[in-house]
Write a protein that holds these residues in place. Structure first.
Motif, PDB file in Angstrom:
ATOM      1  N   GLU A   1      48.058  41.128  46.821  1.00  0.00           N
ATOM      2  CA  GLU A   1      48.867  39.915  46.990  1.00  0.00           C
ATOM      3  C   GLU A   1      49.447  39.429  45.663  1.00  0.00           C
ATOM      4  O   GLU A   1      50.436  38.710  45.640  1.00  0.00           O
ATOM      5  N   SER A   2      48.801  39.836  44.552  1.00  0.00           N
ATOM      6  CA  SER A   2      49.289  39.464  43.224  1.00  0.00           C
ATOM      7  C   SER A   2      50.323  40.445  42.698  1.00  0.00           C
ATOM      8  O   SER A   2      50.860  40.258  41.599  1.00  0.00           O
ATOM      9  N   GLY A   3      50.598  41.511  43.482  1.00  0.00           N
ATOM     10  CA  GLY A   3      51.567  42.506  43.067  1.00  0.00           C
ATOM     11  C   GLY A   3      51.062  43.404  41.959  1.00  0.00           C
ATOM     12  O   GLY A   3      51.848  43.945  41.175  1.00  0.00           O
ATOM     13  N   MET A   4      49.730  43.582  41.894  1.00  0.00           N
ATOM     14  CA  MET A   4      49.134  44.392  40.840  1.00  0.00           C
ATOM     15  C   MET A   4      48.258  45.479  41.442  1.00  0.00           C
ATOM     16  O   MET A   4      47.784  45.375  42.580  1.00  0.00           O
TER      17      MET A   4
ATOM     18  N   SER B   1      49.270  25.248  39.013  1.00  0.00           N
ATOM     19  CA  SER B   1      47.811  25.342  39.014  1.00  0.00           C
ATOM     20  C   SER B   1      47.334  25.838  40.374  1.00  0.00           C
ATOM     21  O   SER B   1      47.841  25.429  41.421  1.00  0.00           O
ATOM     22  N   ASP B   2      46.347  26.722  40.357  1.00  0.00           N
ATOM     23  CA  ASP B   2      45.953  27.486  41.539  1.00  0.00           C
ATOM     24  C   ASP B   2      44.430  27.472  41.669  1.00  0.00           C
ATOM     25  O   ASP B   2      43.698  27.183  40.723  1.00  0.00           O
ATOM     26  N   TRP B   3      43.957  27.831  42.846  1.00  0.00           N
ATOM     27  CA  TRP B   3      42.534  27.849  43.176  1.00  0.00           C
ATOM     28  C   TRP B   3      42.034  29.290  43.269  1.00  0.00           C
ATOM     29  O   TRP B   3      42.788  30.204  43.579  1.00  0.00           O
ATOM     30  N   GLU B   4      40.733  29.495  43.035  1.00  0.00           N
ATOM     31  CA  GLU B   4      40.121  30.821  43.188  1.00  0.00           C
ATOM     32  C   GLU B   4      38.616  30.637  43.408  1.00  0.00           C
ATOM     33  O   GLU B   4      37.882  30.370  42.450  1.00  0.00           O
ATOM     34  N   VAL B   5      38.138  30.809  44.624  1.00  0.00           N
ATOM     35  CA  VAL B   5      36.700  30.768  44.877  1.00  0.00           C
ATOM     36  C   VAL B   5      36.083  32.096  44.438  1.00  0.00           C
ATOM     37  O   VAL B   5      36.629  33.170  44.719  1.00  0.00           O
ATOM     38  N   GLU B   6      34.956  32.027  43.731  1.00  0.00           N
ATOM     39  CA  GLU B   6      34.347  33.243  43.195  1.00  0.00           C
ATOM     40  C   GLU B   6      32.820  33.154  43.216  1.00  0.00           C
ATOM     41  O   GLU B   6      32.242  32.063  43.142  1.00  0.00           O
ATOM     42  N   LEU B   7      32.202  34.316  43.283  1.00  0.00           N
ATOM     43  CA  LEU B   7      30.757  34.446  43.132  1.00  0.00           C
ATOM     44  C   LEU B   7      30.417  34.478  41.654  1.00  0.00           C
ATOM     45  O   LEU B   7      30.930  35.316  40.908  1.00  0.00           O
TER      46      LEU B   7
ATOM     47  N   GLY C   1      47.223  30.516  45.922  1.00  0.00           N
ATOM     48  CA  GLY C   1      48.572  29.982  46.066  1.00  0.00           C
ATOM     49  C   GLY C   1      49.648  30.901  45.536  1.00  0.00           C
ATOM     50  O   GLY C   1      50.754  30.968  46.087  1.00  0.00           O
ATOM     51  N   LEU C   2      49.343  31.629  44.463  1.00  0.00           N
ATOM     52  CA  LEU C   2      50.317  32.548  43.871  1.00  0.00           C
ATOM     53  C   LEU C   2      50.768  33.609  44.861  1.00  0.00           C
ATOM     54  O   LEU C   2      51.920  34.060  44.824  1.00  0.00           O
ATOM     55  N   GLY C   3      49.887  34.015  45.776  1.00  0.00           N
ATOM     56  CA  GLY C   3      50.202  35.087  46.705  1.00  0.00           C
ATOM     57  C   GLY C   3      50.906  34.648  47.969  1.00  0.00           C
ATOM     58  O   GLY C   3      51.259  35.493  48.807  1.00  0.00           O
ATOM     59  N   MET C   4      51.120  33.336  48.145  1.00  0.00           N
ATOM     60  CA  MET C   4      51.784  32.847  49.347  1.00  0.00           C
ATOM     61  C   MET C   4      53.290  33.006  49.241  1.00  0.00           C
ATOM     62  O   MET C   4      53.854  33.150  48.158  1.00  0.00           O
ATOM     63  N   THR C   5      53.957  32.978  50.397  1.00  0.00           N
ATOM     64  CA  THR C   5      55.412  33.068  50.452  1.00  0.00           C
ATOM     65  C   THR C   5      55.971  31.830  51.149  1.00  0.00           C
ATOM     66  O   THR C   5      55.821  31.693  52.354  1.00  0.00           O
ATOM     67  N   PRO C   6      56.602  30.910  50.406  1.00  0.00           N
ATOM     68  CA  PRO C   6      56.707  30.893  48.948  1.00  0.00           C
ATOM     69  C   PRO C   6      55.371  30.492  48.316  1.00  0.00           C
ATOM     70  O   PRO C   6      54.490  29.994  49.021  1.00  0.00           O
TER      71      PRO C   6
END
Length: 282
Positions: free
Chosen positions: A86-89, A121-127, A248-253
């Protein structure tokens, strides 16, 4: 065992959760939940205590980050194949490592402050993995012997700073309040199967991240082993292991945080966080 810290900023005390979900005061036995405690014999002794024998904490105190004085905050990028997509990587052939400023650490229910002028600014849930004793050139087979426990991390990221401002990712990762941790440090015997756990985040009541740690490319034992080849891991250090898709970065838009937003996030057996978003004000 679920360890925690409670109290106003600068006045936190160590605590433990009992079987009924009540906070019990550990300050009569230890000074804090920090590197000294995690690497000491007292860590094992506390695990043998009956939480019901400890003083009950009355009221509704602030819950702080569960580890004090974190020395290093090491993050793993693009560790979920679907998030990389989703990040294009591409999924990297070795773990991508970067550091998050320890000054970004805050409590799991504290407010998140957007930097002045921030638009992405974006969110990322992580272990999160909490190190319990020095790990230096350890094998993958022995790696879990160095882990004190696990926690929920919100690896907030300012995407313009991270991706558009030249250099490494660290610019977008270290803003103050961009690392809520907790509510608990959960020891391995109570954390369940952390490599097959539900991991999720809701934005304003809508579930935007809904994944499982089973899709991590590089698993916890390998990460502890791998990172220890490049730097010694010390008691109290935290490894944040990457995020599933739905940022959020991976959403369209693309969709980014704004003042008034509320994030709620959690991982099976490790607890739930919630933060409201405000603009930084002097």
């Amino acid at each position: 065992m679920k360890l925690l810290r409670f109290g106003d900023v600068g006045q936190e005390k160590p605590g433990i959760l009992d079987a009924q979900g009540n906070v019990r005061d550990l300050s009569g036995h230890i000074k804090d939940i920090n590197a000294e405690f995690l690497s000491s014999e007292m860590f094992a002794r506390v695990q043998d205590m009956d939480p019901a024998s400890l003083p009950l904490v009355e009221g509704d105190p602030r819950i702080a980050e569960p580890v004090s004085g974190v020395g290093k905050f090491i993050c793993v990028g693009l560790n979920y194949a679907d998030h990389a997509r989703e990040s294009g990587m591409e999924v990297p052939p070795e773990p991508v490592l970067f550091m998050k400023a320890t000054s970004a650490i805050t409590g799991p229910f504290d407010q998140v402050q957007l930097p002045p002028g921030s638009q992405k600014s974006d969110w990322e849930v992580e272990l999160g993995v909490v190190i319990g004793r020095e790990a230096k050139y350890v094998s993958e087979a022995d790696a879990m012997d160095y882990v004190a426990g696990f926690c929920v991390v919100n690896d907030l990221s300012e995407r313009e700073y991270q991706l558009e401002r030249q250099g490494q990712w660290v610019k977008g990762k270290g803003c103050d309040t961009f690392a809520p941790i907790g509510p608990y440090l959960v020891t391995p015997e109570d954390a369940g199967d952390v490599e097959n756990a539900g991991i999720w985040l809701e934005l304003n009541g809508e579930r935007v991240q809904d994944g499982t740690t089973a899709t991590m490319v590089y698993k916890v034992p390998f990460l502890v082993h791998y990172i220890s080849q490049f730097m010694s891991l010390q008691p109290g250090d935290i490894i944040s292991t990457g995020t599933p898709p739905g940022v959020g970065l991976g959403m369209t838009p693309p969709k980014f945080l704004k003042e008034g937003d509320v994030m709620r996030l959690g991982i099976d057996n490790l607890g739930v966080q919630q933060q409201s978003v405000i603009r930084y004000a002097k």
